[in-house]
Scaffold this active site. Structure first.
Site: not given
Length: 531
Positions: A154, A258, A263, A281, A283
């Site tokens: 990435i 993000d 979480e 989140h 992504g």
């Protein structure tokens, strides 16, 4: 009789059609994963299970899965699957690690734009009927320096996109070689230099012991005043409390996150601060990415059930059932050899050379290679598996070579792994004894015979009296029990090594005491997965 697959979460109709087109009997029940009792009632009928995140594959569910052979997760994360229980049950767990790379990289670029131009705040203000044009003064990305922490899959795409935006890109990645960096068009730097030079910093590394809080309070203080920080990788990479303080003091001009340390993030030190962009989140949350991973998992499950091919497996190598009976101990050995060198190597790796001798040379070398490479890289990227490891190595410009030879020594067969960096070569050899247990038999050209344990300590020293006493005394003083103690030397008075197999990790205090003796040139704790 055709294999039978259950799709218990929401997958696209196109993915479901792949199963049908391949001649597989598929039941599409996208809400069944939420009903664990009903799922447990029917799971025994199926050879394959295709899921996203809603279905929880627990030991209890696996006990009911009498015919299940493979679980395919459409996406990267497999926290909803008990992989240890699946392995014990003989069920392969697959994921799709490369389906959302572009989507996640694009989200990072979008977040960078958002924080550079304060887009979310400006949008909220304008929706409220205000016209605060002068309040939202932004900055251009052109000619700004982007610091990329982690230039793998990435991160590499982010670098490419940023260069297209005419940004200057610098990258910190211990496994990025100079040649690979040059091909990417980025400048390879150390972390401190990246922190001091970057106008924007974006993170693209997994969360490991080495990367946790990589942007700590101390490192945030080293950043350039006015820096903007983007994290679309993993929560826990940044000290969020310290970043909140740096944002409020003005040292950090903005942040876009993000992912968060906890979480779902209901509360966070970054919330409600000016020029902080937060998303839940997202992504991998694009139509294309979700479609890609769904299609991939359908193909992978179909390939396995119809041909036995194993792709992106998290809990087994790519070998046939017949091969596995013979190769199991050798696959473990290959992983241990790779893990040893991986834990010993902190520099960018240029090449991995693997020598197979005797009976080892007659096995499925592709699977053994994958095990070696995964062992080397797993310390720094826990998500790497035996299938994805060679791909990751190739993307990082690491050359992998294999040599076979007939039996040439005292052992029926052995494996020797050599890693080449820009500064040195490091090698280790091992074999499998008749008891089926892997052994290390050579380190740095010095012959030894050491059993592999979960916790080990490796030391190097000049061959002088007192080494055994110092090691034994120090371990005893720190209540560390030695299960096995192996010594070796190049020659009398030359370089010597010791490898201790201990019952628990050697504490830092014990290692410090050993260092104080002045006898050792290297003291390194090692951990191995011997399950």
């Amino acid at each position: 009789m055709a294999p039978k697959v259950l799709v218990s979460d929401k997958l696209s109709e196109t993915a479901v059609q792949i199963f049908r087109d391949r001649g597989i009997d598929v039941d599409f029940m996208p809400d069944l994963g939420k009903d664990k009792d009903k799922l447990a009632e029917v799971i025994g009928q199926y050879d394959g299970l295709a899921i996203r995140s809603a279905t929880k594959v627990t030991p209890t569910l696996l006990e009911k899965a009498e015919n299940l052979k493979v679980i395919g997760r459409a996406g990267i994360g497999t926290d909803n699957v008990d992989k240890e229980a699946a392995s014990k049950k003989g069920v392969i767990v697959m994921n799709t690690p490369f389906g959302n790379m572009i989507t996640t990289a694009e989200h990072a670029i979008a977040m960078m734009f958002a924080v550079a131009r304060q887009i979310p705040e400006a949008s909220t203000s304008t929706h409220a009927g205000k016209w605060e044009k002068s309040k939202f003064m932004g900055i251009e990305l052109t000619n700004k320096t982007l610091g990329v922490i982690g230039a793998g899959n990435i991160g590499g795409i982010v670098c490419e996109r940023a260069l297209g935006l005419k940004m200057k890109v610098i990258a910190y990645d211990p496994y990025l070689g100079e040649e690979k960096a040059a091909k990417m068009g980025v400048e390879k730097v150390e972390l401190d230099e990246l922190l001091s030079r970057a106008d924007f910093i974006t993170l693209h590394v997994p969360l490991t012991d080495q990367t946790r809080n990589i942007l700590s309070r101390e490192n945030l203080a080293k950043t350039k005043k006015g820096v903007r920080i983007v994290n679309c990788a993993r929560g826990g990479l940044v000290d969020e409390d310290a970043l909140s303080e740096a944002l409020q003091s003005g040292h950090v001009a903005g942040a876009a996150f993000d992912v968060f340390s906890e979480e779902p993030a209901k509360e966070n030190a970054l919330f409600n601060l000016p020029n902080v962009v937060c998303t839940p989140h997202l992504g991998a949350a694009t139509t294309e990415a979700q479609e890609n991973v769904a299609l991939q998992v359908a193909e992978q499950i179909s390939n396995y059930l119809l041909t036995g091919a194993v792709e992106n497996a998290l809990n087994m190598p790519s070998v046939t059932a017949e091969e596995a009976k013979i190769m199991g101990p050798w696959i473990k050995l290959a992983g241990h050899l790779g893990s040893f060198i991986g834990q010993m190597t902190d520099e960018p790796i240029k090449a991995i050379n693997i020598l197979y001798d005797g009976v080892a040379s007659e096995m499925n070398l592709a699977a053994l290679n994958c095990s070696v490479v995964a062992g080397i890289m797993k310390k720094f990227n826990p998500e790497v598996n035996m299938v994805s490891a060679p791909v990751v190595a190739k993307e990082r410009g690491i050359q992998i070579s294999t040599t076979n030879q007939d039996k040439s020594g005292a052992f029926e067969g052995y494996i020797k792994v050599t890693v080449v960096t820009e500064k040195r070569e490091r090698s280790i050899g091992g074999t499998v004894f008749s008891d089926g247990k892997p052994r290390f038999i050579q380190i740095k050209g010095i012959n030894i015979e050491a059993e592999v344990g979960a916790h080990m300590l490796y030391t190097t020293n000049e061959d002088v009296p007192g080494i055994i006493g110092a090691l034994g005394q120090t371990m005893g003083d720190n209540d560390v029990n030695i299960a096995n103690f192996t010594l070796g030397r190049s020659e009398a008075g030359g370089e010597a090594i010791a490898l201790l197999y201990v019952d628990e990790p050697v504490p830092a205090e014990a290692r410090a005491k050993l260092a104080e003796t002045g006898l050792f040139t290297q003291i390194k704790p090692l951990e191995f997965d011997v399950a």
